[in-house]
Scaffold this motif. Structure first.
Motif, PDB file in Angstrom:
ATOM      1  N   VAL A 189       1.253   5.564  -7.949  1.00 57.37           N
ATOM      2  CA  VAL A 189       1.933   5.915  -6.700  1.00 57.37           C
ATOM      3  C   VAL A 189       3.204   5.086  -6.516  1.00 57.37           C
ATOM      4  O   VAL A 189       4.259   5.601  -6.142  1.00 57.37           O
ATOM      5  N   LEU A 190       3.123   3.803  -6.804  1.00 55.62           N
ATOM      6  CA  LEU A 190       4.295   2.951  -6.616  1.00 55.62           C
ATOM      7  C   LEU A 190       5.415   3.291  -7.579  1.00 55.62           C
ATOM      8  O   LEU A 190       6.596   3.082  -7.269  1.00 55.62           O
ATOM      9  N   LEU A 191       5.086   3.814  -8.732  1.00 53.27           N
ATOM     10  CA  LEU A 191       6.129   4.195  -9.686  1.00 53.27           C
ATOM     11  C   LEU A 191       6.910   5.422  -9.227  1.00 53.27           C
ATOM     12  O   LEU A 191       7.948   5.759  -9.806  1.00 53.27           O
TER      13      LEU A 191
ATOM     14  N   ILE B 198       4.237  -1.566   0.750  1.00 47.36           N
ATOM     15  CA  ILE B 198       2.933  -1.364   1.379  1.00 47.36           C
ATOM     16  C   ILE B 198       2.851   0.009   2.034  1.00 47.36           C
ATOM     17  O   ILE B 198       1.869   0.749   1.877  1.00 47.36           O
ATOM     18  N   ASP B 199       3.898   0.371   2.776  1.00 48.04           N
ATOM     19  CA  ASP B 199       3.884   1.641   3.505  1.00 48.04           C
ATOM     20  C   ASP B 199       3.869   2.836   2.551  1.00 48.04           C
ATOM     21  O   ASP B 199       3.264   3.874   2.848  1.00 48.04           O
TER      22      ASP B 199
ATOM     23  N   ARG C  21       0.315   7.508   1.094  1.00 45.52           N
ATOM     24  CA  ARG C  21      -0.040   8.471   0.055  1.00 45.52           C
ATOM     25  C   ARG C  21      -1.481   8.333  -0.427  1.00 45.52           C
ATOM     26  O   ARG C  21      -2.011   9.265  -1.035  1.00 45.52           O
ATOM     27  N   LEU C  22      -2.087   7.183  -0.207  1.00 45.00           N
ATOM     28  CA  LEU C  22      -3.479   6.971  -0.567  1.00 45.00           C
ATOM     29  C   LEU C  22      -4.256   6.547   0.664  1.00 45.00           C
ATOM     30  O   LEU C  22      -3.678   6.324   1.734  1.00 45.00           O
TER      31      LEU C  22
ATOM     32  N   LYS D 265      -6.538   1.232   0.307  1.00 40.09           N
ATOM     33  CA  LYS D 265      -5.966   0.978  -1.011  1.00 40.09           C
ATOM     34  C   LYS D 265      -4.576   0.332  -0.943  1.00 40.09           C
ATOM     35  O   LYS D 265      -3.992   0.019  -1.979  1.00 40.09           O
ATOM     36  N   ARG D 266      -4.074   0.129   0.270  1.00 43.26           N
ATOM     37  CA  ARG D 266      -2.729  -0.441   0.383  1.00 43.26           C
ATOM     38  C   ARG D 266      -2.717  -1.895  -0.086  1.00 43.26           C
ATOM     39  O   ARG D 266      -3.703  -2.618   0.062  1.00 43.26           O
ATOM     40  N   PRO D 267      -1.615  -2.343  -0.673  1.00 45.57           N
ATOM     41  CA  PRO D 267      -1.517  -3.751  -1.069  1.00 45.57           C
ATOM     42  C   PRO D 267      -1.519  -4.673   0.152  1.00 45.57           C
ATOM     43  O   PRO D 267      -0.903  -4.357   1.171  1.00 45.57           O
TER      44      PRO D 267
END
Length: 458
Positions: A383-385, A422-423, A428-429, A433-435
């Protein structure tokens, strides 16, 4: 077909440039003649080590040991003194062949019998991320079964020209990348280094049809659009050794017209799961079990989990390519195999109802248990990518007094804030599951195959 007999491929044409390593070209007959000379020197030795540089002389030495039926230990050319001493001592190698020990003009005399298929062909060493590297004896029969299954999965024939620049001391570059072309009669172009320009040149000048790479190779390739465009001439692009990020998959498709085939395997199992040349390719998934391989998922208590695409568990495998146990470590074998004979990969995965596998990561580093939830690091990383500005990312779990573990991400990016990262995940998840922490860094530690070494991050 026995492994040794297949190296000769008498049923196919032998081209003058059947094997190209850098600027050195050889026919298969030339390679086997020079390798036969090596075989005559090492025959009868219990174990031989080879300085496994990407060099025609190293390739000849490796093949020579196989012809002689002598177990060979490929030694990484950049191994330090401590690692090298451990490999030689643990394997019991009585002789080490370097580049100066091989004459490409030599010719072996006499004939050699076909070694026992159950005999050890290679002793490969694990990465040693949880201690000293462990020796993995790989049999001739396992190599043959793996390569034949891949030929069926990838439509690999003598008409292909395989191109890669991978190290020849790992499964990817040695078993698939060297022994594969010899067994299937295809041409081999080893570019020495896996640079996009070298791959493009091989596509244009040497008619490359089958290309191997690790995710780092493909990410660098898509950063060089001109080189990537040359790969449109290929038949099949294959990615392995680590998960291929979905954005890189999409960019490869956009620039080359090819959807890469991904596959999964380990030193201990060779390749067990793969996409098919004539079938679907899904970003983030590694495909279906190869012929003869069985897989299952289990939870922490050993309960077999359903293949529903949702259950996350340890992947376990059985099949003709799975090794029998680590070298010199009989006391440590019990945790490696289950009581009913399944190899415990230590990798976490999900399997869909249609049999497609998605590797979440290593149980020790990529399964994050936070607040009662089981979170796959790979899902967060994918997701972050997709966030503009993010070039690389690694998610890990770190101890937390309240949650058990909290999610920490290491990000290589430009112009982003911690809150944006983080947002992006939380939007999206699932929110859990957020950092909880974001660490910006200039680079991520990687091993020789391009895998992020998360133990160093933790």
């Amino acid at each position: 077909m026995p492994l040794l007999t297949s190296l000769c491929r008498p049923d196919g044409p032998d081209l003058p440039d059947a094997v190209r390593v850098g600027d050195v070209t050889m026919s298969r007959e030339h390679l086997l003649a020079a390798a036969g000379a090596v075989a005559g020197r090492v025959a009868g030795a219990p174990v031989v080590a080879v300085e496994a540089a990407a060099d025609a002389r190293a390739v000849t030495a490796l093949v020579g040991c196989l012809l002689a039926g002598v177990p060979v230990v490929p030694v990484p050319p950049d191994s330090g003194d401590t690692e090298r001493a451990h490999l030689l001592r643990d394997s019991g190698a009585v002789l080490t062949l370097g580049p100066g020990d091989v004459d490409l003009g030599a010719r072996g005399t006499g004939t050699l019998p076909e070694p026992d298929p159950a005999g050890t062909a290679l002793i490969l060493y694990t990465s040693g991320t949880t201690g000293a590297p462990k020796g993995v004896p790989v049999t001739r029969a396992a190599i043959a079964a793996c390569l034949d299954a891949l030929a069926a999965a990838w439509d690999w024939t003598p008409d292909d020209t395989l191109v890669h620049g991978l190290p020849v001391f790992h499964v990817h570059g040695l078993v698939l990348g060297l022994l594969g072309p010899l067994r299937h009669g295809s041409r081999l172009v080893h570019t020495v280094r896996p640079a996009p320009a070298g791959y493009a040149r091989a596509a244009l000048e040497h008619g490359g049809s089958l290309f191997f790479g690790v995710p780092t190779v493909w990410s660098r390739t898509v950063a060089d659009p001109a080189s990537a465009a040359a790969l449109a001439r290929a038949r099949l692009l294959v990615s392995g050794s680590a998960p291929l990020p979905a954005p890189v998959f999409a960019r490869v498709e956009a620039l080359t017209g090819h959807r890469p085939v991904e596959r999964y395997g380990m030193t201990e199992t060779l390749i067990t799961v793969s996409g098919r040349a004539g079938g679907e390719r899904r970003p983030g998934q590694v495909g279906l079990p190869l012929h003869g391989t069985r897989t299952r998922l289990v939870d922490d208590e050993g309960t077999v989990l359903p293949h529903d695409g949702e259950a996350v568990g340890e992947l376990q495998v059985q099949g003709p390519t799975v090794f029998g146990g680590y070298l010199n470590q009989p006391a440590g074998q019990a945790p490696t195999f289950t009581a009913d004979g399944w190899f415990r990969t230590g990798d976490v995965a999900t399997v869909g109802a249609d049999g497609w596998h998605r590797i979440v990561g290593r149980a020790s580093t990529d399964l994050i248990k936070s607040g009662g939830f089981r979170i796959g690091a790979g899902e967060i990383e994918d997701v972050l990518l997709t966030l503009d500005g993010v070039r690389e990312v690694a998610a890990v779990g770190v101890p937390d007094p309240d949650l058990g573990e909290r999610v920490r991400v290491f990000v290589v990016a430009d112009g982003l804030s911690e809150q944006q990262v983080i947002d992006h995940v939380a939007g999206r998840l699932s929110v859990h599951k957020r950092p909880r922490e974001v660490v910006f860094t200039d680079s991520l530690p990687r091993n020789a195959m391009g895998k992020v070494v998360k133990q160093l991050l933790r």
